[in-house]
Structures are given as C-alpha cells and as structure tokens.
Scaffold this motif. Structure first.
Motif, mmCIF file in Angstrom:
data_model
loop_
_atom_site.group_PDB
_atom_site.id
_atom_site.type_symbol
_atom_site.label_atom_id
_atom_site.label_comp_id
_atom_site.label_asym_id
_atom_site.label_seq_id
_atom_site.Cartn_x
_atom_site.Cartn_y
_atom_site.Cartn_z
ATOM 1 N N LYS A 247 0.880 -1.133 -0.065
ATOM 2 C CA LYS A 247 0.008 0.079 -0.072
ATOM 3 C C LYS A 247 0.989 1.235 -0.050
ATOM 4 N N GLU A 248 1.957 1.336 0.826
ATOM 5 C CA GLU A 248 2.672 2.300 0.845
ATOM 6 C C GLU A 248 3.537 2.685 -0.208
ATOM 7 N N LEU A 249 4.092 1.436 -0.954
ATOM 8 C CA LEU A 249 4.537 1.416 -2.414
ATOM 9 C C LEU A 249 3.759 2.046 -3.347
ATOM 10 N N THR A 250 2.535 1.622 -3.385
ATOM 11 C CA THR A 250 1.437 2.282 -4.354
ATOM 12 C C THR A 250 1.546 3.788 -4.140
ATOM 13 N N GLU A 251 1.533 4.408 -3.133
ATOM 14 C CA GLU A 251 1.269 5.708 -2.643
ATOM 15 C C GLU A 251 2.739 6.377 -3.121
ATOM 16 N N ILE A 252 3.600 5.757 -3.010
ATOM 17 C CA ILE A 252 4.728 6.270 -3.600
ATOM 18 C C ILE A 252 4.904 6.406 -4.922
ATOM 19 N N LEU A 253 4.410 5.395 -5.549
ATOM 20 C CA LEU A 253 4.181 5.395 -7.165
ATOM 21 C C LEU A 253 3.390 6.515 -7.725
ATOM 22 N N ILE A 254 2.236 6.756 -6.776
ATOM 23 C CA ILE A 254 1.471 7.949 -7.194
ATOM 24 C C ILE A 254 1.842 9.118 -7.141
ATOM 25 N N LYS A 255 2.728 9.249 -6.049
ATOM 26 C CA LYS A 255 3.299 10.680 -5.696
ATOM 27 C C LYS A 255 4.289 10.839 -7.135
ATOM 28 N N THR A 256 5.255 9.741 -7.199
ATOM 29 C CA THR A 256 6.261 9.844 -8.371
ATOM 30 C C THR A 256 5.648 9.938 -9.866
ATOM 31 N N ALA A 257 4.449 9.595 -9.922
ATOM 32 C CA ALA A 257 3.883 9.804 -11.268
ATOM 33 C C ALA A 257 3.239 11.052 -11.501
ATOM 34 N N LYS A 258 2.952 11.765 -10.504
ATOM 35 C CA LYS A 258 2.412 13.261 -10.370
ATOM 36 C C LYS A 258 3.659 14.010 -10.696
ATOM 37 N N TRP A 259 4.582 13.825 -9.881
ATOM 38 C CA TRP A 259 5.994 14.596 -10.350
ATOM 39 C C TRP A 259 6.672 14.361 -11.545
ATOM 40 N N ASN A 260 6.743 13.205 -11.934
ATOM 41 C CA ASN A 260 7.418 12.886 -13.459
ATOM 42 C C ASN A 260 6.210 13.613 -14.630
ATOM 43 N N THR A 317 -10.105 -13.934 -15.975
ATOM 44 C CA THR A 317 -10.824 -12.916 -15.721
ATOM 45 C C THR A 317 -10.152 -11.944 -15.317
ATOM 46 N N PRO A 318 -10.578 -10.552 -15.768
ATOM 47 C CA PRO A 318 -9.536 -9.287 -15.245
ATOM 48 C C PRO A 318 -9.557 -9.406 -13.801
ATOM 49 N N GLU A 319 -10.402 -9.891 -12.985
ATOM 50 C CA GLU A 319 -10.255 -9.939 -11.478
ATOM 51 C C GLU A 319 -8.963 -10.883 -10.890
ATOM 52 N N GLN A 320 -8.738 -11.847 -11.885
ATOM 53 C CA GLN A 320 -7.748 -12.575 -11.584
ATOM 54 C C GLN A 320 -6.339 -11.908 -11.741
ATOM 55 N N ILE A 321 -6.237 -10.968 -12.758
ATOM 56 C CA ILE A 321 -5.220 -10.401 -13.169
ATOM 57 C C ILE A 321 -4.583 -9.205 -12.270
ATOM 58 N N TYR A 322 -5.715 -8.350 -11.940
ATOM 59 C CA TYR A 322 -5.287 -7.254 -11.483
ATOM 60 C C TYR A 322 -5.990 -6.708 -10.117
ATOM 61 N N THR A 323 -5.548 -5.872 -9.087
ATOM 62 C CA THR A 323 -6.463 -5.265 -7.985
ATOM 63 C C THR A 323 -6.024 -3.847 -7.847
ATOM 64 N N ASN A 324 -6.888 -3.203 -7.402
ATOM 65 C CA ASN A 324 -6.764 -1.729 -7.031
ATOM 66 C C ASN A 324 -6.843 -1.677 -5.576
ATOM 67 N N ASP A 325 -7.122 -2.715 -4.856
ATOM 68 C CA ASP A 325 -7.245 -2.815 -3.456
ATOM 69 C C ASP A 325 -6.206 -1.907 -2.510
ATOM 70 N N PHE A 326 -5.062 -1.932 -3.183
ATOM 71 C CA PHE A 326 -3.869 -1.291 -2.487
ATOM 72 C C PHE A 326 -3.531 0.231 -2.601
ATOM 73 N N ASN A 327 -4.884 0.755 -3.490
ATOM 74 C CA ASN A 327 -4.628 2.073 -3.981
ATOM 75 C C ASN A 327 -5.675 2.869 -3.224
ATOM 76 N N PRO A 328 -5.183 3.924 -2.701
ATOM 77 C CA PRO A 328 -6.028 5.017 -1.711
ATOM 78 C C PRO A 328 -7.131 5.633 -2.562
ATOM 79 N N ALA A 329 -6.837 5.659 -3.842
ATOM 80 C CA ALA A 329 -7.921 6.393 -4.630
ATOM 81 C C ALA A 329 -8.992 5.555 -5.196
ATOM 82 N N LYS A 330 -8.804 4.412 -4.954
ATOM 83 C CA LYS A 330 -9.999 3.346 -5.303
ATOM 84 C C LYS A 330 -11.204 3.747 -4.342
ATOM 85 N N LYS A 331 -12.300 4.048 -5.018
ATOM 86 C CA LYS A 331 -13.542 4.267 -4.565
ATOM 87 C C LYS A 331 -14.524 3.056 -4.224
#
Length: 331
Positions: A247-260, A317-331
């Motif tokens: 979860k923290e890594l995801t938050e760092i990736l979000i921060k880095t993406a915006k800065w980039n 199925t897509p659900e087997q491939i990915y998750t957004n559960d670690f992302n704080p932006a998930k609604k």
C-alpha cells in the motif's frame, strides 16, 4: 590463606557479575531503541535499462524515510523478469500486461497492483525503427522481414502481429530476434534485423540518430495507447505478508507519477544521468496519475491472447489479473 583466596575468588565473581548485569542492561536498552524504530520492508527488485519510476522515486529520495524500499538484486534479462517474480527471486516487477496474464493463466501467484506507464502521442510506449536507407516504409512492407525485440510474449510481439493482420500481412512470415533493449541498434545496423522495436529511454537515442535510423511509427499510432499500459505486479506471497508495504509503495508510485508528469524535463534529466544517456536523447513515459489499473487495458490483452490462441475463452478474468485494493484512490 585459603580463606583469603576464597574471598578473592568471590570478589572476582562479584565483579564479573556486575559487569554482565550492566552489559545486559545496555543490550536491553539498545533492543528497546531498535523496537521503537520504524520497520522497513525491503522488496527485491531488478535493474534494467528502462524508464522505470521505482528508479525515479529512488533518485528523488521518496524511499528515504518510507517503511518500504527497493533492494536491487542486479541485472536481469527482460524475459526473466516475470519468471523471477513468480519464483520469488524478486518481489515487485514492471512488465507488460500480456506476460502477467500468461503467467497467471499458468497458475502463477502474482497480480498487477498499479497501472504504471501509459502510452501517449508525445511519449508512446514503443517505437519502430529501420535503417535510414531501408526500403521498408510501412507495416505493409514487413512481410518476410526480421524484427528485433526485447523479449517474446509481450507488447512488441502481439501488437505487431495484430497490426500485421489488420494490414493483410501474415504474422507467420515474420522472424523475431531478441536483444537487450539498449542494444537493438547493433543488429539493425549489422543487417541481422530489418526493423527494431525500442522502448524509452533508449528509443530517444535511436530517434535522434537520423543519419542512421528512420522512425516508422509508434504503438500509439497503431491503437491510440490502448495496448500501452505497462503496470507493476507483485508476488502473491509478498503481498499477503506485507500488505501495508505494498500500500505504501503504491502511494509512492502515485507521488512519483504526478511529479514525473509535472516535471518532465527534470525527470528526463534524472533518468538520463542514471543510464548515462545524453539528456537530449532520453525519452520518457507518462504515468497514470492515480495509478488505478484500468480494466479496459487488462481486457484488451485478455482478448488479444485469446485471439492469438494463447488463452482459451474464459480461462482468466480481469479480477484474477489485477487489483486496485492497495490504492487509496479506489472508491
């Protein structure tokens, strides 16, 4: 004398005990201090010549005070990244979606957790080059030719094959040869390949060398970026053992993406320095700002692999491939 000796021995023992007790007290204090420190979870990560924002986040110092940080394990061949993620040799990886899907379909315990980079008109995911004097002018001239790519089973192979089919060419007539990303120019100049597919940052060096190379088109020209998401995936065991770290890594990736995305020239300069590339020849990626994985990008690749007979319909199925559960932006 015997009594004196006995008293002397007892005195020495008392001194030793006092030293040991003092020493133990010191160790206890030290252990308490260590327990009070922030625990850091390290994730094993490879080093590639690739525009990767784990590297960018590291260069920006975003891991310095974090509870998670990369532990670089050295260089890996591109084709070994996902197998290494599957067997636990690395914990986090960025590789294109179809390779992850194929691994999951084979029973691998891995999952996409962050969207990574996106393909845009200015900064596409990959570019197609030929020699400057080549007679190859478009996809219609690819039949029977040899294409250089970094590995099989990913964007370079499947996007190209789909584009060939859409333009009346037989993908079976194409020969593919692999080479490291930053070395694709060599076999192209030597005549071992006729076309080279190159990703950032190395693609910038090739694009700048107009005396020797010609840019034909990019993946964005083919499908307007639909196939270009290059996400981040995590080993399942690591994710279950360290959910807060992911979860923290995801938050760092979000921060880095915006800065980039907001500091593109500075970002290019940082990555050019890391890979010892002329900053004027370093190409970059834009990243999904919120790092939420778009289902459309995953579904595109499931459909593509089914069409290529690499998957049976409904096998994953897509659900087997990915998750957004670690992302704080998930609604």
């Amino acid at each position: 004398m015997g009594k004196i000796k006995q008293m002397a021995v007892l005195g020495v023992i008392a001194i030793i005990l006092s030293v040991l007790i003092a020493g133990c007290g010191g160790d206890t204090a030290k252990q308490t201090a260590q327990k009070g420190e922030k625990q850091v979870v390290e994730f094993k990560y490879p080093e590639l010549v690739y525009y990767d924002f784990i590297y960018l986040a590291d260069e920006l110092g975003y891991f310095k005070d974090a509870g998670v940080r990369p532990k670089y394990i050295g260089k890996l061949a591109t084709g070994q990244v996902i197998p290494s993620l599957v067997n636990g040799s690395i914990d986090i990886a960025t590789r294109h979606t179809p390779v992850v899907i194929a691994a999951v379909a084979s029973g691998a315990d891995i999952k996409i957790f962050a969207a990574g980079s996106q393909s845009t008109k200015q900064w596409p995911h990959m570019k197609y080059f030929v020699k400057a004097d080549s007679e190859i002018k478009s996809i219609k001239d690819f039949a029977g030719k040899t294409i250089g790519l970094n590995s099989f089973g990913a964007c370079s192979e499947y996007v190209t094959k789909k584009y060939l089919q859409e333009n009346g060419a037989d993908p079976a007539s194409i020969n593919f040869k692999t080479a490291p990303e930053d070395q694709q120019e060599v076999p192209l100049l030597r005549g071992d390949t006729d076309i080279a597919i190159i990703h950032p940052p190395a693609s910038g060096r090739t694009a700048a060398n107009t005396a020797q190379f010609t840019l034909l088109f990019s993946d964005y020209d083919i499908d307007q970026g639909l196939s270009g998401m290059c996400p981040y995936s995590v080993n399942g065991k690591f994710a279950r053992e360290h959910p807060e770290a992911v979860k923290e890594l995801t938050e760092i990736l979000i921060k880095t993406a915006k800065w980039n995305n907001e500091h593109q020239e500075e970002a290019r300069a940082i990555m050019a320095k890391r890979f010892n590339i002329d900053v004027n020849q370093a190409e970059m990626y834009e990243f999904y700002p919120d790092q939420l994985v778009p289902e459309a990008g995953v579904k595109y690749w499931i459909d593509r692999l089914v069409a290529a007979n690499k998957l049976a319909p409904g096998q994953v199925t897509p659900e087997q491939i990915y998750t957004n559960d670690f992302n704080p932006a998930k609604k």
